[in-house]
Design an enzyme around this catalytic site. Structure first.
Site, PDB file in Angstrom:
ATOM      1  N   GLN A 102       0.850  -1.199   0.000  1.00 32.96           N
ATOM      2  CA  GLN A 102       0.000   0.000   0.000  1.00 32.96           C
ATOM      3  C   GLN A 102       0.883   1.245   0.000  1.00 32.96           C
ATOM      4  O   GLN A 102       0.381   2.360  -0.099  1.00 32.96           O
ATOM      5  CB  GLN A 102      -0.886   0.016   1.246  1.00 32.96           C
ATOM      6  CG  GLN A 102      -1.797  -1.195   1.355  1.00 32.96           C
ATOM      7  CD  GLN A 102      -2.444  -1.278   2.734  1.00 32.96           C
ATOM      8  OE1 GLN A 102      -3.453  -0.639   3.003  1.00 32.96           O
ATOM      9  NE2 GLN A 102      -1.862  -2.077   3.616  1.00 32.96           N
ATOM     10  N   VAL A 104       3.528   4.108  -1.129  1.00 30.27           N
ATOM     11  CA  VAL A 104       3.766   4.828  -2.383  1.00 30.27           C
ATOM     12  C   VAL A 104       5.232   5.264  -2.493  1.00 30.27           C
ATOM     13  O   VAL A 104       5.589   6.028  -3.372  1.00 30.27           O
ATOM     14  CB  VAL A 104       2.835   6.066  -2.482  1.00 30.27           C
ATOM     15  CG1 VAL A 104       1.363   5.630  -2.484  1.00 30.27           C
ATOM     16  CG2 VAL A 104       3.090   7.067  -1.343  1.00 30.27           C
ATOM     17  N   HIS A 120      -1.488   1.367  -4.200  1.00 27.58           N
ATOM     18  CA  HIS A 120      -1.926   2.763  -4.036  1.00 27.58           C
ATOM     19  C   HIS A 120      -1.087   3.742  -4.844  1.00 27.58           C
ATOM     20  O   HIS A 120      -1.054   4.932  -4.541  1.00 27.58           O
ATOM     21  CB  HIS A 120      -1.943   3.140  -2.546  1.00 27.58           C
ATOM     22  CG  HIS A 120      -2.996   2.404  -1.753  1.00 27.58           C
ATOM     23  ND1 HIS A 120      -3.020   2.350  -0.376  1.00 27.58           N
ATOM     24  CD2 HIS A 120      -4.085   1.689  -2.173  1.00 27.58           C
ATOM     25  CE1 HIS A 120      -4.063   1.636   0.023  1.00 27.58           C
ATOM     26  NE2 HIS A 120      -4.709   1.214  -1.044  1.00 27.58           N
ATOM     27  N   CYS A 128      -2.306  13.722 -14.754  1.00 26.58           N
ATOM     28  CA  CYS A 128      -3.135  14.898 -14.986  1.00 26.58           C
ATOM     29  C   CYS A 128      -4.522  14.660 -14.409  1.00 26.58           C
ATOM     30  O   CYS A 128      -5.126  13.618 -14.653  1.00 26.58           O
ATOM     31  CB  CYS A 128      -3.210  15.187 -16.483  1.00 26.58           C
ATOM     32  SG  CYS A 128      -4.360  16.517 -16.852  1.00 26.58           S
ATOM     33  N   CYS A 131      -6.898  14.896 -17.926  1.00 27.53           N
ATOM     34  CA  CYS A 131      -6.853  13.924 -19.026  1.00 27.53           C
ATOM     35  C   CYS A 131      -6.222  12.591 -18.617  1.00 27.53           C
ATOM     36  O   CYS A 131      -6.225  11.643 -19.394  1.00 27.53           O
ATOM     37  CB  CYS A 131      -6.111  14.507 -20.239  1.00 27.53           C
ATOM     38  SG  CYS A 131      -4.328  14.595 -20.036  1.00 27.53           S
ATOM     39  N   CYS A 150      -2.893  19.066 -21.845  1.00 27.58           N
ATOM     40  CA  CYS A 150      -4.206  19.724 -21.803  1.00 27.58           C
ATOM     41  C   CYS A 150      -4.270  20.916 -20.859  1.00 27.58           C
ATOM     42  O   CYS A 150      -5.287  21.597 -20.785  1.00 27.58           O
ATOM     43  CB  CYS A 150      -5.287  18.709 -21.430  1.00 27.58           C
ATOM     44  SG  CYS A 150      -5.380  18.352 -19.668  1.00 27.58           S
ATOM     45  N   GLY A 187       2.991  -4.380   8.979  1.00 28.01           N
ATOM     46  CA  GLY A 187       3.016  -2.918   9.097  1.00 28.01           C
ATOM     47  C   GLY A 187       1.807  -2.204   8.549  1.00 28.01           C
ATOM     48  O   GLY A 187       1.926  -1.085   8.055  1.00 28.01           O
ATOM     49  N   THR A 188       0.652  -2.830   8.648  1.00 29.63           N
ATOM     50  CA  THR A 188      -0.559  -2.130   8.199  1.00 29.63           C
ATOM     51  C   THR A 188      -1.650  -2.218   9.259  1.00 29.63           C
ATOM     52  O   THR A 188      -1.825  -3.266   9.891  1.00 29.63           O
ATOM     53  CB  THR A 188      -1.076  -2.663   6.839  1.00 29.63           C
ATOM     54  OG1 THR A 188      -2.322  -2.026   6.534  1.00 29.63           O
ATOM     55  CG2 THR A 188      -1.250  -4.173   6.812  1.00 29.63           C
ATOM     56  N   ASN A 213       2.943  -6.590  13.243  1.00 29.38           N
ATOM     57  CA  ASN A 213       2.543  -5.191  13.365  1.00 29.38           C
ATOM     58  C   ASN A 213       2.838  -4.689  14.772  1.00 29.38           C
ATOM     59  O   ASN A 213       2.889  -5.459  15.715  1.00 29.38           O
ATOM     60  CB  ASN A 213       1.038  -5.034  13.057  1.00 29.38           C
ATOM     61  CG  ASN A 213       0.690  -3.633  12.588  1.00 29.38           C
ATOM     62  OD1 ASN A 213       1.245  -3.155  11.606  1.00 29.38           O
ATOM     63  ND2 ASN A 213      -0.198  -2.966  13.292  1.00 29.38           N
TER      64      ASN A 213
END
Ligand code: BJW
Ligand code: ZN
Length: 244
Positions: A102, A104, A120, A128, A131, A150, A187-188, A213
């Site tokens: 999850q 990023v 994620h 964008c 678009c 755009c 770890g979630t 965890n």
């Protein structure tokens, strides 16, 4: 020290299909803040849950852009920790190993993991808001940058609340969870769906599910093995207990 039950060690040693789900706790020991801990410093007055939404971006794109720019700097300075490295090492021991994250921050790939599903998205890319065009490079000039094609506002290429997860990644993660002999959740907090459903679906088709965890989660009562502590310590210890 070996605190792991012999049964778990034997299961992992002979497992051919293992799936893993990770969350922000796995990057905590790389110095990155988790989602549900209070923010400090500049952003202390904001809750991540209130910034990571399409509504927040529509209302105040500059605020949301600045928050991600600040987090991106922290990610660039961060290095994989022993938890990431243990998962990359595990991948090399197991014939079919799928790591759904999850996070990023890209730290799993940096640690050497190859089969990574970023559920994620990635903070290092933009797309964008009009678009949908994706990019890894953009002109930074203080304000919210605009799309070359755009003119729409660029946003981080991450998944916000109410948005669909990348279909291909999600499908592969679901398949891996259903095929896995051992599933590891690390770890979630296990509160954000659909990712939080993966350990449950692995369990429902007979996988042995291991949770690592810092605190109990909604999944803990269903876990076959639950280890409470730091993933940067427990994952390498588990690796060593099985393959060391
Ligand atoms: C350590 C540690 C150490 C600390 N070692 N551990 C009711 C029921 C079910 C679902 C819903 C519902 N109401 C709404 C929904 C849907 C919603 C959802 O799940 N909401 C719930 C919160 C209720 N989900 C969505 O909206 C998703 N989309 C969706 O459902 O789409 C449907 C759709 C289909 C088709 C068309 C349109 C729509 C999208 C979810 C996106 C989540 N996005 C974020 C932001 C990503 C970008 C960014 O980074 O900014 O993802 S939110 C945030 O939460 C982020 C995380 O990936 C995610 C999970 O958090 P995580 O990783 O678990 O972190 P924490 O902080 O919560 O937990 C860390 C844990 O580590 C803690 O427990 C610590 O104790 C522990 N820890 N140090 C080990 N050293
Ligand atoms: Zn555009």
């Amino acid at each position: 020290m070996n605190v792991f039950p012999e049964l778990l060690i034997r299961l992992l040693a002979k497992a051919e299909r293992v799936a893993v789900l990770t969350g922000a706790g796995v990057s905590r020991e790389s110095g990155l803040q988790t989602f549900r801990e209070a923010q400090t410093g500049l952003w202390a007055q904001f809750k991540p849950e209130e910034l990571a939404t399409p509504e927040a971006f529509a209302k105040d794109p500059q605020l949301v852009w600045d928050w991600y720019a600040w987090r991106r700097e922290a990610v660039k300075a961060a290095r994989p920790n022993p938890g990431h490295i243990a998962l990359a090492a595990m991948e090399r021991k197991i014939p079919k190993f799928t790591l759904a994250t999850q996070n990023v921050d890209g730290l799993h790939r940096l640690a050497g993991s190859e089969n990574v599903l970023e559920l994620h998205g990635s903070i290092m890319r933009v797309r964008c808001s009009e678009c949908g065009l994706r990019a890894e490079f953009w002109e930074e000039g203080g304000g919210v940058p605009r799309c070359e094609s755009c003119g729409g506002l660029l946003r981080p290429d991450v998944v916000w609340f109410g948005e669909p997860l990348p279909a291909d990644e999600l499908q592969q993660a679901r398949l891996a969870a259903r095929e896995a002999q051992v599933f590891i959740s690390a770890g979630t907090s296990g509160v954000v769906y659909p990712a939080a459903g993966l350990p449950f679906s692995a369990k429902s088709v007979g996988a042995t599910v291991v949770e690592i965890n810092a605190e109990p989660t909604p999944f803990t009562p269903s876990a076959d093995f639950s280890f409470q502590g730091k993933s940067g310590e427990i994952l390498p210890a588990l690796f060593n207990a099985v393959w060391g």
